[in-house]
Write an enzyme that holds these catalytic residues in place. Structure first.
Site, PDB file in Angstrom:
ATOM      1  N   MET A 135       0.783  -1.245   0.000  1.00 31.54           N
ATOM      2  CA  MET A 135       0.000   0.000   0.000  1.00 31.54           C
ATOM      3  C   MET A 135       0.806   1.281   0.000  1.00 31.54           C
ATOM      4  O   MET A 135       0.248   2.367   0.165  1.00 31.54           O
ATOM      5  CB  MET A 135      -0.991   0.014   1.188  1.00 31.54           C
ATOM      6  CG  MET A 135      -2.053  -1.054   1.101  1.00 31.54           C
ATOM      7  SD  MET A 135      -2.797  -1.487   2.707  1.00 31.54           S
ATOM      8  CE  MET A 135      -1.474  -2.398   3.494  1.00 31.54           C
ATOM      9  N   HIS A 520       7.990  -6.363  -7.400  1.00 28.41           N
ATOM     10  CA  HIS A 520       7.749  -5.312  -8.396  1.00 28.41           C
ATOM     11  C   HIS A 520       8.113  -5.810  -9.797  1.00 28.41           C
ATOM     12  O   HIS A 520       8.908  -5.208 -10.509  1.00 28.41           O
ATOM     13  CB  HIS A 520       8.554  -4.048  -8.047  1.00 28.41           C
ATOM     14  CG  HIS A 520       8.170  -3.436  -6.738  1.00 28.41           C
ATOM     15  ND1 HIS A 520       8.950  -2.509  -6.082  1.00 28.41           N
ATOM     16  CD2 HIS A 520       7.084  -3.623  -5.952  1.00 28.41           C
ATOM     17  CE1 HIS A 520       8.356  -2.157  -4.944  1.00 28.41           C
ATOM     18  NE2 HIS A 520       7.219  -2.824  -4.859  1.00 28.41           N
TER      19      HIS A 520
END
Length: 577
Positions: A135, A520
């Protein structure tokens, strides 16, 4: 002490089992369109493969035109209720909501992770990884996007041209930032609510980094330099995670032209005369159907599954496809250029702590956190590395959950972390390189789309990355010499992985021994190589990609916000903007 890591993994398994039972109630389904029953041969205007971070952005924007029929195909189910609770992200890996892909063991990196492989956690549910990430909301540095524009020879992706799309997706709710110099860099009418996490204890750690010359800033978003230490912006609002499912799909749930098919696997893209005409899918009941798109097929399945689907459809490296017996439609470097922010975890044992452990508030990020963006060259305006610094109270269960179930460090490493946390606060720092040069690849393991592809992370295959991580660790750990750390009797926790070494030799060993993922994944259908600057697949008409796979290089920080921006841009391209 007892095997705390094994006990934690057992406890996490019990929590997951209990939550799995609760999931049968489908407590979030009221937020979303009903699961749509597909019919063979049906036509839509747009078919979106992947109802994740970017895919649902595209779905919202395209279905705003009531004349267009939009179908979203999602491999997973509705998100579980715990995905909405910010404090619960450590228990989601290795569940039905995670694709649970693993890297191929390279016998070099990740050797102190469980099974010596990287668990490539990815959300398998509506909202995708926006329902499973941590987040942290980061636009990235202007240098990142200006570099994209230079690579592409196209100013479309320069920072000045992507900033309006960041502002379009953001709903900044932090009153102090809205009254500051940073206000013009953020949106207030967008879909995702963002605000800083503020905790009293954070000032201590920001001051420590400031003593080393890192500036304290309210926000690292900047037109000139994103360096400094701050409280991170978090995609949390109204006490829930601001996922793409909550923020983009929920507002569109009543649109009669928007259809969402859950637990549905895309087997291949249907292509005739180099024009994408639809998608072949397999439903949850095992039926194979063909669905047709009058205008476009948009693939938003992520940096691992988007290249898998393209290759299964005949778009990819010629030699690899022929080896798999797949007819080649477009010979493109699909699956190459795999990137990730390589992470390395450090643990600092801080002051003694006998205070009562605070009750976990499921609606907040679990612990106080600061982020640092640092450059090793004082004249450089963009960061070489990021550190995410999380402060845990004594004997914190969340520390072990993060170490053993999220990062998947071995029980030996996690147990050393647990021992350091007995009666003492600990600061867990996650360092990662912003612009790694190393590249991996994604290859088909099978012609069966339900078989996970082979992922070679390529971590440290470019020796410059190992050198830079070594330098970054040496730079970062200077914090031990600051007034605040000395006053707290801070020490670096020895993982026991590099005995007998010191100085640079030690840190190079540590960088390799503790190598892990930041989740990622990106770059496997890169702009300029596989898709053009408007995200259209080269050599095939009516086929577009919108997810992290299109990134030609990584961005400086967590990639959730850039991926959402890519979704916004894709929708604008489709609308001719």
């Amino acid at each position: 002490m007892a095997d705390a890591a094994a006990d934690t993994l057992t406890a996490v398994g019990s929590i997951q089992a209990a939550l799995s039972v609760m999931a049968t109630l489908q407590l979030t389904s009221f937020r979303y369109p009903p699961d749509y029953a597909l019919t063979n041969g049906t036509n839509y205007d747009y078919i979106i493969v992947g109802g994740g971070t970017a895919g649902l952005v595209v779905a919202n924007r395209l279905s705003a035109n009531c004349k267009d029929k939009v179908l979203v195909i999602e491999a997973g189910p509705y998100p579980p209720i715990e995905s909405e609770w910010p404090a619960m992200f450590t228990v989601t890996p290795k569940t039905e909501y995670d694709f649970d892909t693993s890297s191929v063991n390279d016998k070099y990196t990740a050797q102190n992770l469980q099974e010596q492989i990287v668990s490539l956690t990815q959300g398998k549910m509506l909202g995708g990884s926006s329902n499973i990430d941590h987040m942290i909301h980061v636009q990235g540095d202007p240098h990142d996007y200006n570099n994209w524009a230079e690579i592409l020879g196209d100013d479309t992706w320069a920072y000045k041209n992507v900033l309006p799309y960041f502002k379009k997706l953001e709903n900044m709710t932090d009153p102090d930032l809205l009254a500051s110099q940073y206000a013009d860099l953020h949106g207030t009418g967008g879909m995702l609510k963002i605000a800083r996490q503020i905790a009293d204890i954070d000032s201590v750690y920001k001051e420590a980094f400031n003593e080393l010359g890192h500036k304290i800033v309210d926000d690292t978003t900047s037109l000139t330099s994103t360096l400094g230490v701050s409280n991170p912006l978090l995609a949390i609002g109204d006490n829930i995670r601001q996922s793409s499912s909550n923020c983009y799909l929920t507002p569109a749930k009543s649109r009669s032209n928007l259809f969402v098919a859950l637990n549905t696997i895309a087997r291949k893209i249907l292509i005739k005369d180099n024009v994408a005409t639809g998608v072949q899918v397999e439903t949850s009941s095992g039926d194979t159907l063909e669905l047709f798109a009058n205008k476009e097929v948009i693939v938003s399945a992520g940096a691992i599954h988007t290249p898998q689907l393209l290759m299964l459809s005949g778009i990819g490296p010629k030699s690899h496809l022929e080896e798999k017996g797949i007819s080649v439609i477009a010979d493109l470097p699909v699956g190459e250029n795999f990137m990730d922010h390589t992470g390395v975890v450090l643990l600092f044992q801080m002051e003694s702590d006998t205070s009562a452990a605070p009750a976990v508030n499921p609606y907040q990020f679990p612990v106080p956190t600061t982020t640092l963006y640092a450059a090793l060259d004082s004249s450089q305006t963009y960061p070489d590395y990021q550190s995410i610094n999380l402060l845990f109270p004594h004997d914190a269960g969340a520390l072990l959950q993060l170490s053993a179930n999220s990062f998947k460090y071995s029980n030996d490493v996690s147990n050393k972390f647990a021992e350091a946390n007995v009666g003492r606060k600990v600061l867990l720092a996650v360092l990662n390189l912003m612009m790694p040069k190393s590249r991996g690849k994604v290859l088909l393991a099978s012609n069966d789309p339900t078989v996970e592809p082979l992922v070679y992370t390529g971590t440290y295959t470019n020796e410059d990355d190992l050198d830079l991580m070594t330098d970054s660790l040496m730079d970062f750990t200077k914090v031990l010499n600051t007034k605040n750390f000395i006053e707290r009797n801070a020490t670096l926790v020895d993982t026991g992985l590099c005995p007998g070494l010191s100085g640079r030799e030690y840190w190079e060993c540590y960088a390799l021994a503790m190598s892990a993922t930041m989740w990622h994944y990106s770059g496997t259908c890169a702009m300029g190589k596989v898709v053009d600057s408007k995200l259209l697949v080269k050599g095939v008409s009516n086929l577009r990609v919108a997810d992290a796979s299109v990134m030609p290089t990584l961005t400086s920080g967590n990639i959730r916000a850039p991926v959402t921006m890519i979704g916004e841009r894709a929708a604008a391209f489709i609308h001719g903007k």
